[in-house]
Design a protein around this motif. Structure first.
Motif, mmCIF file in Angstrom:
data_model
loop_
_atom_site.group_PDB
_atom_site.id
_atom_site.type_symbol
_atom_site.label_atom_id
_atom_site.label_comp_id
_atom_site.label_asym_id
_atom_site.label_seq_id
_atom_site.Cartn_x
_atom_site.Cartn_y
_atom_site.Cartn_z
ATOM 1 N N GLN A 56 0.578 -1.079 -0.129
ATOM 2 C CA GLN A 56 -0.482 -0.200 0.164
ATOM 3 C C GLN A 56 0.957 1.310 -0.086
ATOM 4 O O GLN A 56 1.563 1.513 0.631
ATOM 5 C CB GLN A 56 -1.073 0.216 1.436
ATOM 6 N N ARG B 114 -3.094 6.596 -5.875
ATOM 7 C CA ARG B 114 -3.787 5.275 -6.788
ATOM 8 C C ARG B 114 -2.613 5.688 -7.372
ATOM 9 O O ARG B 114 -2.133 7.673 -7.844
ATOM 10 C CB ARG B 114 -4.949 6.738 -7.048
ATOM 11 N N SER C 9 -7.065 2.405 -6.134
ATOM 12 C CA SER C 9 -8.546 3.269 -5.858
ATOM 13 C C SER C 9 -8.212 3.638 -4.306
ATOM 14 O O SER C 9 -7.537 5.014 -3.259
ATOM 15 C CB SER C 9 -9.530 3.904 -5.955
ATOM 16 N N ASN C 10 -7.223 2.983 -3.259
ATOM 17 C CA ASN C 10 -7.005 1.926 -1.167
ATOM 18 C C ASN C 10 -5.402 2.311 -1.766
ATOM 19 O O ASN C 10 -5.285 2.615 -0.941
ATOM 20 C CB ASN C 10 -8.040 1.276 -0.851
ATOM 21 N N PRO D 125 -4.208 7.303 0.451
ATOM 22 C CA PRO D 125 -3.923 6.640 -0.614
ATOM 23 C C PRO D 125 -3.517 7.076 -1.956
ATOM 24 O O PRO D 125 -4.467 7.948 -1.820
ATOM 25 C CB PRO D 125 -5.013 5.478 -0.367
#
Length: 203
Positions: free
Chosen positions: A31, A41, A154-155, A39
């Motif tokens: 991540q 992207r 998107s996270n 986050p």
């Protein structure tokens, strides 16, 4: 010794050694977040095992970046080194494509709707693309030398499967990442299910 014992047990069950070796590979969940924890992207995550790997032959997605609604789609595309990328024009207006990036300097003349042009990318790194007619259009090609690469969703999460265990280098690239070459690297040790959050600074 553990691998030898498992291999012996696998063979005793009548299973091929390749089955066990494939099963020994794991997955990586990376991540990427910015300094505020938001986050990020479309960051490109690449994993390069220290043990070395063969050159990637390609990825599940199509090696194509369209011009649609006056945008490059997708805005960021990952391809293996040596790939020819297709640039279909899906707009009603003509487009041209250029890049002044060190890994790929080229210019494609104007072409119209439902026409396609191609460009080969032989050097690893990143190429920023533009259109001579529409200054707001921006696209990015990330050329990699590892089959273990993916974009964050998107996270801010990229999931990569089949990664061999052991020492490796993780590279994170984003066009707005505040670092030389818009990328940052970290040494990691992979095994089983690897999960790590990386915080980056964006422009």
């Amino acid at each position: 010794m553990r691998l030898i014992a498992l291999l012996t047990a696998c063979l005793g069950l009548g299973l091929p050694a390749a089955h066990l070796l494939a099963a020994s590979n794991g997955s990586a969940r990376v991540q990427v977040v910015d300094e505020r924890g938001v986050p990020v992207r479309d960051a490109v995550v690449e994993i390069m095992p220290a043990s070395g790997i063969g050159a990637p032959s390609g990825f599940p997605w199509r090696a194509a970046m369209a011009q649609k609604e006056l945008q490059f789609v997708p805005g960021t595309l990952i391809v293996a080194k040596g790939t020819s990328v297709a640039f279909p024009n899906l707009d009603r207006v003509r487009h041209s494509i250029y890049s002044f990036s060190p890994i790929a300097r080229f210019e494609i003349d104007l072409y119209g709707r439902d026409q396609t042009r191609t460009q080969r990318f032989n050097i690893a790194g990143s190429a920023a693309l533009g259109c001579n007619i529409h200054d707001d259009m921006r696209g990015y090609i990330r050329v990699v030398e590892t089959p273990f690469a993916a974009k964050t969703d998107s996270n801010g999460i990229a999931n990569i499967s089949g990664v061999p265990g052991g020492a490796a280098r993780v590279t994170i690239w984003h066009p707005r990442l505040r670092a030389p070459g818009n990328e940052t690297k970290a040494a990691v040790t992979l095994g089983g299910i690897f999960s790590r959050k990386f915080k980056v600074s964006l422009r």
